[in-house]
Enzyme design. Structure first.
Site, short mmCIF file in Angstrom:
data_model
loop_
_atom_site.label_atom_id
_atom_site.label_comp_id
_atom_site.label_asym_id
_atom_site.label_seq_id
_atom_site.Cartn_x
_atom_site.Cartn_y
_atom_site.Cartn_z
N HIS A 254 30.11 -22.54 -8.27
CA HIS A 254 31.05 -22.80 -7.18
C HIS A 254 32.42 -23.09 -7.76
CE1 HIS A 254 32.84 -24.71 -3.60
NE2 HIS A 254 31.90 -24.10 -2.92
N GLU A 309 25.85 -21.43 -0.30
CA GLU A 309 25.62 -20.09 0.20
C GLU A 309 24.17 -19.65 -0.01
OE1 GLU A 309 28.52 -20.83 -1.33
OE2 GLU A 309 29.78 -20.56 0.46
#
Length: 367
Positions: A254, A309
């Protein structure tokens, strides 16, 4: 002089709504861990917290649930707008158009009022479901006032009352979508509101920012990866082949979080009831374990952890939601954070008017 782009690292204001600390893996909503709220509270409770700064009493929660249930129904003119928009108009533009149209004269306030935030949060899922069912040749369904926010959304999409496990999973996902600092869409909402425009116009601006693939991109690539893997037996060979060919594993790492994404942690907890009941979800958990192990083997010390996600993809796939409503479903969660920021901006407003550096040519002669 270095080019000034992106405003990255620039402080644009103060807020007590949320904190994002990627180095320490913190996501805080109004003094509470977001990951804790996602697994212990419902959508309406966390919405109340972000709007008001404290968790509701039982009476306040019941009142909010009733207000939201009463605000779900679409006005007739919004139905007509949805029906008249060509099928080629994507769902996010349908949301942007209808939200802007909801701000009819006499229905807006300055400063913006919480009743407007309640209306927007309640009606967004109805717009999504109405458009989705219309495009797919299905009869749109009226909302059921006895169902909670997440349960009603799933019902309006599918026509069936959802299981408690699916409701908990979707509720946790949308709670973790609600707030994430001064991101592009939240900043867009505050910039529009700072001109003393109304809440509906400000949210429409935020939706425009969310539509962009650099911001509101849904976890399509994670789902594509899981579908390409297909079975638990293929997971390790597929992942090894991807890593050895220099390909990125979708759903890991991330830009902000340098430790495990706290939203992924919460979704992992919130979806325990789905383990063993949905083959696609079981596959996702197996792929996650294999990927974490192989990433440490191939990229030691890179601090690549599961991000939100990955679990969002696993949940949305298990819920059998159509990919074209992934980003709208995310938006139906983020509407809470946007409206909280809009009301915070209005409380101490000053128009955003940054400077730019002119890099063009100058006139050759004095005028």
């Amino acid at each position: 002089m270095a080019k000034v782009t992106g405003l990255e690292g620039v402080v644009a204001g103060e807020t007590d709504i949320g904190l994002v600390d990627g180095e320490r893996g913190y996501l805080v909503y109004r003094g509470y861990w977001a990951k804790e709220l996602a697994v212990t509270r419902c959508y309406e409770e966390v919405a109340f917290l972000l709007w008001n700064g404290y968790l509701p009493s039982a009476v306040e929660l019941e009142q909010l649930k009733n207000e939201m249930a009463a605000s779900r129904k679409l006005p007739e003119y919004i139905r007509r707008i949805i029906e008249l928009l060509p099928a080629s108009v994507p769902m996010m533009l349908v949301l942007q158009s209808t939200v802007a149209a909801l701000g009819e004269q006499g229905n807006t306030a300055w400063p913006p009022a919480q009743r407007e935030a309640v209306r927007l949060a309640a009606i967004l899922p109805t717009i999504i479901a109405y458009r989705y069912r219309t495009l797919n040749g299905l009869t749109p369904l009226e909302p059921l006032p006895e169902l909670g926010h997440a349960a009603n959304y799933l019902y309006m999409l599918t026509g069936e009352k959802p299981t408690e496990a699916h409701v908990k999973a979707l509720s946790a996902y949308q709670i973790l979508c609600m707030e994430h600092g001064m991101n592009a869409s939240t900043f867009a909402a505050r910039v529009v509101l700072s001109t003393e425009s109304d809440m509906y116009a400000s949210v429409a601006g935020a939706i425009g920012a969310m539509k962009g693939p650099l911001h509101g991109g849904a976890p399509y690539e994670v789902i594509s990866m899981l579908e390409a893997i297909g079975s638990k037996e293929r997971a390790e060979p597929w992942l090894r082949n991807a890593l050895e060919n220099g390909n990125k594993l979708m759903g890991f790492g991330h830009r902000i979080y340098k430790t495990k994404d706290p939203r992924a942690e919460a979704l992992q907890i919130a979806t325990q009831e789905m383990i063993g009941t949905d083959p696609s979800f079981d596959l996702a958990l197996h792929v996650e374990a294999a990927a974490i192990r192989l990433l440490e083997e191939y990229k030691p010390g890179r601090r690549l952890f599961t991000n939100v996600e990955f679990y969002a993809a696993a949940i949305l796939k298990a819920l059998e939601l159509s990919p074209d409503i992934f980003t709208p479903t995310f938006t139906a969660g983020r509407i809470i954070g946007w409206t909280a920021h809009i009301m915070e901006q209005a409380a101490n407003n000053r128009i955003f008017r940054p400077q730019s550096i002119y890099t063009g040519a100058m006139p050759r002669n004095e005028f």
